[in-house]
Design an enzyme around this catalytic site. Sequence first.
Site, short mmCIF file in Angstrom:
data_model
loop_
_atom_site.label_atom_id
_atom_site.label_comp_id
_atom_site.label_asym_id
_atom_site.label_seq_id
_atom_site.Cartn_x
_atom_site.Cartn_y
_atom_site.Cartn_z
N ARG A 1 -10.03 -4.66 0.83
CA ARG A 1 -10.22 -5.42 2.06
C ARG A 1 -11.06 -6.64 1.73
O ARG A 1 -12.01 -6.56 0.95
CB ARG A 1 -10.93 -4.58 3.13
CG ARG A 1 -10.03 -3.55 3.82
CD ARG A 1 -8.97 -4.22 4.70
NE ARG A 1 -8.14 -3.28 5.42
CZ ARG A 1 -6.95 -2.83 5.02
NH1 ARG A 1 -6.44 -3.25 3.88
NH2 ARG A 1 -6.27 -2.00 5.77
N GLU B 1 -9.33 -13.61 6.78
CA GLU B 1 -7.92 -13.43 6.47
C GLU B 1 -7.11 -13.79 7.72
O GLU B 1 -7.39 -13.20 8.77
CB GLU B 1 -7.68 -11.97 6.05
CG GLU B 1 -6.36 -11.79 5.36
CD GLU B 1 -6.22 -10.40 4.74
OE1 GLU B 1 -7.09 -10.00 3.94
OE2 GLU B 1 -5.24 -9.72 5.10
N HIS C 1 -2.07 -10.87 1.14
CA HIS C 1 -2.10 -9.44 1.49
C HIS C 1 -0.72 -8.79 1.34
O HIS C 1 -0.11 -8.32 2.32
CB HIS C 1 -2.64 -9.25 2.92
CG HIS C 1 -3.26 -7.89 3.15
ND1 HIS C 1 -4.31 -7.66 3.99
CD2 HIS C 1 -2.96 -6.67 2.62
CE1 HIS C 1 -4.63 -6.37 3.98
NE2 HIS C 1 -3.81 -5.75 3.16
C1 DGY Z 1 -3.10 -0.87 4.35
O1 DGY Z 1 -2.17 -0.12 4.63
O2 DGY Z 1 -4.26 -0.62 4.64
C2 DGY Z 1 -2.76 -2.07 3.58
O3 DGY Z 1 -3.81 -2.96 3.43
C3 DGY Z 1 -1.53 -2.75 4.11
O4 DGY Z 1 -0.94 -3.28 2.97
#
Ligand code: DGY
Length: 321
Positions: free
Chosen positions: A234, A263, A282
Amino acid sequence: MPKPKVFVTRLIPEKGLALIRDFCDADIWQDELPPPRKELLARVRDVDGLVSLLTEKVDGELMDAAPRLKIISNMAVGVDNVDVAAATARKLPVGNTPGVLTDATADMAFALMLSAARRIVEGEKYVRDGKWKTWNPQLLLGADFVGATLGIIGFGRIGKAVAKRAKGFDLRVIYYDPSVPSTSDATPVDLDTLFRESDFISLHVPLTDETRHMINANTLSKMKPNAILVNSSRGPVVDPHALHDALKSNRIFAAALDVTEPEPLPADSPLLGLDNCLVVPHLGSASKYTRDMMSYLAAQNLIAGLKGERLPNCVNPEVYG
Ligand code: DGY
């Protein structure tokens, strides 16, 4: 019997959407961008179920705006966009989509590591800019893998899958994760040792109060000058200003980011002005099969919740007493 009403905050892959349409009266947000907050609050007013993405803030206010809500199904493994404590307090089960994106995300972490180490994006730009005149013995020299040390922070499903890939590259693997005391695949170490010894550092922790900005000026200062930092967890796990300073002053060699703070990263972000910072939007779970399966798991969670059954993948099982 009328079908249960649900709101789906984006056009998710058909594999899950087909199930949802079959079982529910589904209101599906069609725009490319997420529903604005005001719209989201209005759309959930009379729904029984919600399918959200990591772009939506699912908090107590939203839950209170949806008095009939029985289930929150988040199409992601991470649920930091959902106030899980608020959901639990309201006895609302929250579903996520673990497992199906492990390999795709580990592949992406490895692709980023290779790209940053071997300067793939810089090389591609060099060619497109018409700068390629000859074979140059000093051009865009990068980092070697064999014998290098990979430090993995967060040794859950995805961290372990990254370690598995690292074996094929003859990397020594160490990890920091107090919840995984030992394993045959890699050596547990404390965080300071990991920062001190790693040539590559890959982040695989959830975003929590403890992990927010765990990569900061202090921890960056402990890394090797040749270190390459990869973040596919993240964005807010890394302090972007501290990272910018460390990259600009060549305090570390490079960073490769699948996730950022904020983001999306604005086009005028100083990080995008650095050749040693690679950023992708992402894409960790962005393979066809993986996204199909994420939508399928999200649909399964949603339908189970609407039927009053236990969710196949529930992050707050306490709601079942
Ligand atoms: C998640 O599923 O948490 C991912 O970051 C999406 O790609």
